[in-house]
Design an enzyme around this catalytic site. Structure first.
Site, PDB file in Angstrom:
ATOM      1  N   VAL A 102      52.605  24.273  -0.578  1.00 25.97           N
ATOM      2  CA  VAL A 102      51.995  25.532  -1.019  1.00 25.97           C
ATOM      3  C   VAL A 102      51.064  25.291  -2.206  1.00 25.97           C
ATOM      4  O   VAL A 102      50.560  26.226  -2.811  1.00 25.97           O
ATOM      5  CB  VAL A 102      53.097  26.559  -1.406  1.00 25.97           C
ATOM      6  N   HIS A 118      53.678  27.161   5.168  1.00 25.76           N
ATOM      7  CA  HIS A 118      54.594  27.862   4.254  1.00 25.76           C
ATOM      8  C   HIS A 118      53.858  28.662   3.177  1.00 25.76           C
ATOM      9  O   HIS A 118      54.434  28.969   2.139  1.00 25.76           O
ATOM     10  CB  HIS A 118      55.567  26.862   3.612  1.00 25.76           C
ATOM     11  N   CYS A 126      52.134  42.469  -2.947  1.00 22.92           N
ATOM     12  CA  CYS A 126      53.163  43.469  -3.242  1.00 22.92           C
ATOM     13  C   CYS A 126      54.167  43.520  -2.090  1.00 22.92           C
ATOM     14  O   CYS A 126      53.779  43.609  -0.928  1.00 22.92           O
ATOM     15  CB  CYS A 126      52.489  44.819  -3.439  1.00 22.92           C
ATOM     16  N   THR A 193      57.324  13.829   4.136  1.00 26.65           N
ATOM     17  CA  THR A 193      58.219  14.959   4.421  1.00 26.65           C
ATOM     18  C   THR A 193      59.567  14.451   4.911  1.00 26.65           C
ATOM     19  O   THR A 193      59.632  13.456   5.630  1.00 26.65           O
ATOM     20  CB  THR A 193      57.611  15.936   5.461  1.00 26.65           C
ATOM     21  N   ASN A 218      56.107   7.245   4.410  1.00 25.67           N
ATOM     22  CA  ASN A 218      57.127   7.794   3.513  1.00 25.67           C
ATOM     23  C   ASN A 218      57.686   6.645   2.678  1.00 25.67           C
ATOM     24  O   ASN A 218      57.623   5.489   3.083  1.00 25.67           O
ATOM     25  CB  ASN A 218      58.261   8.453   4.331  1.00 25.67           C
TER      26      ASN A 218
HETATM   27  C1  BJW Z   1      56.991  10.310  -0.566  1.00 26.78           C
HETATM   28  C2  BJW Z   1      56.520  10.071  -1.818  1.00 26.78           C
HETATM   29  C3  BJW Z   1      55.298   9.402  -1.883  1.00 26.78           C
HETATM   30  C4  BJW Z   1      58.318  11.103  -2.100  1.00 26.78           C
HETATM   31  N1  BJW Z   1      54.690   9.041  -0.759  1.00 26.78           N
HETATM   32  N2  BJW Z   1      56.384   9.937   0.535  1.00 26.78           N
HETATM   33  C5  BJW Z   1      67.224  24.875  13.024  1.00 26.78           C
HETATM   34  C6  BJW Z   1      68.334  24.169  12.616  1.00 26.78           C
HETATM   35  C7  BJW Z   1      68.902  24.418  11.355  1.00 26.78           C
HETATM   36  C8  BJW Z   1      68.379  25.373  10.513  1.00 26.78           C
HETATM   37  C9  BJW Z   1      67.280  26.062  10.924  1.00 26.78           C
HETATM   38  C10 BJW Z   1      66.716  25.826  12.161  1.00 26.78           C
HETATM   39  N3  BJW Z   1      65.659  26.644  12.309  1.00 26.78           N
HETATM   40  C11 BJW Z   1      65.536  27.391  11.181  1.00 26.78           C
HETATM   41  C12 BJW Z   1      66.513  27.060  10.331  1.00 26.78           C
HETATM   42  C13 BJW Z   1      66.749  27.645   8.978  1.00 26.78           C
HETATM   43  C14 BJW Z   1      65.796  27.110   7.949  1.00 26.78           C
HETATM   44  C15 BJW Z   1      65.886  25.587   7.906  1.00 26.78           C
HETATM   45  O1  BJW Z   1      65.072  24.865   8.441  1.00 26.78           O
HETATM   46  N4  BJW Z   1      66.881  25.069   7.211  1.00 26.78           N
HETATM   47  C16 BJW Z   1      67.066  23.607   7.091  1.00 26.78           C
HETATM   48  C17 BJW Z   1      67.017  23.214   5.615  1.00 26.78           C
HETATM   49  C18 BJW Z   1      68.327  23.216   7.740  1.00 26.78           C
HETATM   50  N5  BJW Z   1      64.418  27.519   8.231  1.00 26.78           N
HETATM   51  C19 BJW Z   1      63.950  28.710   7.861  1.00 26.78           C
HETATM   52  O2  BJW Z   1      64.639  29.541   7.287  1.00 26.78           O
HETATM   53  C20 BJW Z   1      62.502  29.001   8.196  1.00 26.78           C
HETATM   54  N6  BJW Z   1      62.350  30.265   8.811  1.00 26.78           N
HETATM   55  C21 BJW Z   1      62.854  30.549  10.008  1.00 26.78           C
HETATM   56  O3  BJW Z   1      63.492  29.751  10.647  1.00 26.78           O
HETATM   57  O4  BJW Z   1      62.557  31.822  10.442  1.00 26.78           O
HETATM   58  C22 BJW Z   1      63.181  32.297  11.646  1.00 26.78           C
HETATM   59  C23 BJW Z   1      64.311  33.187  11.209  1.00 26.78           C
HETATM   60  C24 BJW Z   1      64.039  34.415  10.690  1.00 26.78           C
HETATM   61  C25 BJW Z   1      65.081  35.262  10.333  1.00 26.78           C
HETATM   62  C26 BJW Z   1      66.405  34.820  10.450  1.00 26.78           C
HETATM   63  C27 BJW Z   1      66.662  33.543  10.936  1.00 26.78           C
HETATM   64  C28 BJW Z   1      65.610  32.720  11.313  1.00 26.78           C
HETATM   65  C29 BJW Z   1      61.655  29.079   6.946  1.00 26.78           C
HETATM   66  C30 BJW Z   1      61.635  27.810   6.177  1.00 26.78           C
HETATM   67  C31 BJW Z   1      60.831  28.000   4.881  1.00 26.78           C
HETATM   68  C32 BJW Z   1      60.911  26.793   3.985  1.00 26.78           C
HETATM   69  N7  BJW Z   1      60.407  27.143   2.712  1.00 26.78           N
HETATM   70  C33 BJW Z   1      60.294  26.124   1.680  1.00 26.78           C
HETATM   71  C34 BJW Z   1      59.880  26.816   0.359  1.00 26.78           C
HETATM   72  C35 BJW Z   1      58.404  27.206   0.428  1.00 26.78           C
HETATM   73  C36 BJW Z   1      57.926  27.801  -0.829  1.00 26.78           C
HETATM   74  C37 BJW Z   1      58.026  26.859  -1.996  1.00 26.78           C
HETATM   75  O5  BJW Z   1      57.388  25.793  -2.051  1.00 26.78           O
HETATM   76  O6  BJW Z   1      58.792  27.182  -2.928  1.00 26.78           O
HETATM   77  O7  BJW Z   1      59.314  25.152   2.058  1.00 26.78           O
HETATM   78  S1  BJW Z   1      61.753  25.158   1.522  1.00 26.78           S
HETATM   79  C38 BJW Z   1      60.938  23.634   1.165  1.00 26.78           C
HETATM   80  O8  BJW Z   1      61.204  22.675   2.212  1.00 26.78           O
HETATM   81  C39 BJW Z   1      59.454  23.954   1.241  1.00 26.78           C
HETATM   82  C40 BJW Z   1      58.925  22.749   1.942  1.00 26.78           C
HETATM   83  O9  BJW Z   1      57.662  23.046   2.536  1.00 26.78           O
HETATM   84  C41 BJW Z   1      59.995  22.440   2.933  1.00 26.78           C
HETATM   85  C42 BJW Z   1      59.971  21.032   3.478  1.00 26.78           C
HETATM   86  O10 BJW Z   1      60.174  20.109   2.469  1.00 26.78           O
HETATM   87  P1  BJW Z   1      59.362  18.735   2.466  1.00 26.78           P
HETATM   88  O11 BJW Z   1      57.918  18.988   2.282  1.00 26.78           O
HETATM   89  O12 BJW Z   1      59.751  17.932   3.634  1.00 26.78           O
HETATM   90  O13 BJW Z   1      59.857  18.082   1.109  1.00 26.78           O
HETATM   91  P2  BJW Z   1      61.174  17.193   0.810  1.00 26.78           P
HETATM   92  O14 BJW Z   1      61.361  17.230  -0.647  1.00 26.78           O
HETATM   93  O15 BJW Z   1      62.289  17.593   1.658  1.00 26.78           O
HETATM   94  O16 BJW Z   1      60.761  15.728   1.241  1.00 26.78           O
HETATM   95  C43 BJW Z   1      59.807  14.956   0.511  1.00 26.78           C
HETATM   96  C44 BJW Z   1      59.664  13.619   1.185  1.00 26.78           C
HETATM   97  O17 BJW Z   1      58.632  12.903   0.546  1.00 26.78           O
HETATM   98  C45 BJW Z   1      60.919  12.742   1.131  1.00 26.78           C
HETATM   99  O18 BJW Z   1      61.185  12.251   2.440  1.00 26.78           O
HETATM  100  C46 BJW Z   1      60.516  11.601   0.191  1.00 26.78           C
HETATM  101  O19 BJW Z   1      61.112  10.356   0.562  1.00 26.78           O
HETATM  102  C47 BJW Z   1      59.045  11.559   0.383  1.00 26.78           C
HETATM  103  N8  BJW Z   1      58.264  11.043  -0.726  1.00 26.78           N
HETATM  104  N9  BJW Z   1      57.472  10.606  -2.747  1.00 26.78           N
HETATM  105  C48 BJW Z   1      55.323   9.338   0.438  1.00 26.78           C
HETATM  106  N10 BJW Z   1      54.773   9.100  -3.092  1.00 26.78           N
HETATM  107 ZN    ZN Z   2      52.227  47.982  -3.815  1.00 25.03          ZN
END
Ligand code: BJW
Ligand code: ZN
Length: 253
Positions: A102, A118, A126, A193, A218
């Site tokens: 983001v 995301h 709002c 990721t 990664n």
């Molecule tokens: C390097 C490095 C370098 C370091 N070079 N590499 C199926 C199964 C189980 C659960 C679910 C499922 N489907 C849905 C779910 C629920 C949930 C989910 O996925 N949960 C899991 C955690 C299990 N998903 C949701 O809730 C989603 N919505 C949804 O499913 O809607 C349908 C629904 C509606 C109503 C009811 C029920 C369902 C929405 C997910 C939204 C995620 N939001 C966030 C916050 C965004 C805002 C913010 O930034 O604050 O998004 S959470 C956070 O995780 C953020 C990220 O975009 C996202 C992914 O993280 P990312 O980018 O992978 O980061 P890291 O930290 O995990 O990894 C970093 C990596 O970099 C590591 O591997 C390091 O090794 C590496 N690294 N330095 C290269 N220099």
């Molecule tokens: Zn308003």
């Protein structure tokens, strides 16, 4: 860095390329990842901050967390990883960046086709009437709200960042477009990721099922390593520029 022949042949002929990125690509710009050894969520629990319920329970706390992260993102710059992706546009017909981040850094690096799954921390709206507010308007509303989180100038509703929290739907048009690009690409790079958050993590899986070559970049192995055709373990800001250099060399000759 050593490249095998299979990867080189794909790199030489690819026309449509997708970069699926996560927090790790911005780590070298000084932005914390969520998980992993330096991840913010080792200290802060996601369910306490990144959900609508958390926001309604304590809007001030969540707002301040985003303000803190917005300032960090604003004060930093895209790094060599973001820039390498931008450079790829000169080498192939089509580059699409599908990002979970983001922080706006791909846009700031100049990438043309960025799909933000995301949302974007720079935008705010709002929760009641859905009016969007510019960063300048937000500063003004923050001043007016004193020590509370800012409220809408039209209806007094709470203002939230335009990001996707747990339990919320991803923007449907953006996700569909990302799926379309993933199913038509020749190579899908999966960069920085953990690939555990769904439905975003379906993007490289869709690419794979549609016959794309999957390349992971990664610092450590992840959920993606099993399905990737090739994994490069190293920092995105070091690995991606080397891949671009190699692509330049083999695609010109
Ligand atoms: C390097 C490095 C370098 C370091 N070079 N590499 C199926 C199964 C189980 C659960 C679910 C499922 N489907 C849905 C779910 C629920 C949930 C989910 O996925 N949960 C899991 C955690 C299990 N998903 C949701 O809730 C989603 N919505 C949804 O499913 O809607 C349908 C629904 C509606 C109503 C009811 C029920 C369902 C929405 C997910 C939204 C995620 N939001 C966030 C916050 C965004 C805002 C913010 O930034 O604050 O998004 S959470 C956070 O995780 C953020 C990220 O975009 C996202 C992914 O993280 P990312 O980018 O992978 O980061 P890291 O930290 O995990 O990894 C970093 C990596 O970099 C590591 O591997 C390091 O090794 C590496 N690294 N330095 C290269 N220099
Ligand atoms: Zn308003």
């Amino acid at each position: 860095m050593k490249f095998n022949d299979h990867f080189l042949s794909k790199l030489k002929t690819a026309q449509k390329v997708v970069f699926f990125t996560g927090a790790g690509i911005s780590a070298e710009s000084g932005i914390s990842t969520f998980r992993g050894k330096d991840g913010i969520w080792n200290k802060l629990k996601p369910e306490e901050l990144a959900s609508f319920d958390a926001f309604m329970r304590n809007p001030k706390l969540v707002w301040e967390w985003y303000q803190y992260r917005r300032k960090i993102a604003h004060d930093t710059k895209p790094n060599l990883g973001h820039e390498a992706i931008k450079q790829f546009e000169k080498l192939v017909d089509e580059v699409t960046v599908v990002t979970q981040n983001v922080d706006n850094l791909h846009n700031r690096a100049g990438s043309k086709n960025v799909l933000e799954l995301h949302g974007n921390i720079e935008r705010n709206y709002c929760t009641d009437c859905r009016t969007f507010f510019s960063p300048d308007e937000i500063s003004k509303l923050e001043n007016e709200s004193g020590s509370e989180s800012p409220r809408c100038s039209k209806c007094s509703g709470l203002i939230r960042p335009d990001v996707v929290w747990f339990g919320e739907f991803l923007p449907q048009d953006v996700f569909s477009e990302a799926e379309r690009k993933a199913s038509g690409c020749d190579i899908c790079f999966v960069v920085g990721t953990s690939a555990i958050v769904y439905p975003a993590a379906y993007i490289p899986i869709t690419a794979r099922q549609s016959g794309a070559f999957i390349v992971e970049v990664n610092i450590e192995s992840t959920e993606m390593t099993r399905i990737a055709d090739e994994s490069f373990f190293g920092k995105a800001g070091e690995v991606l520029p080397k891949i671009v250099e190699k692509a330049k060399e083999i695609r010109i000759n």
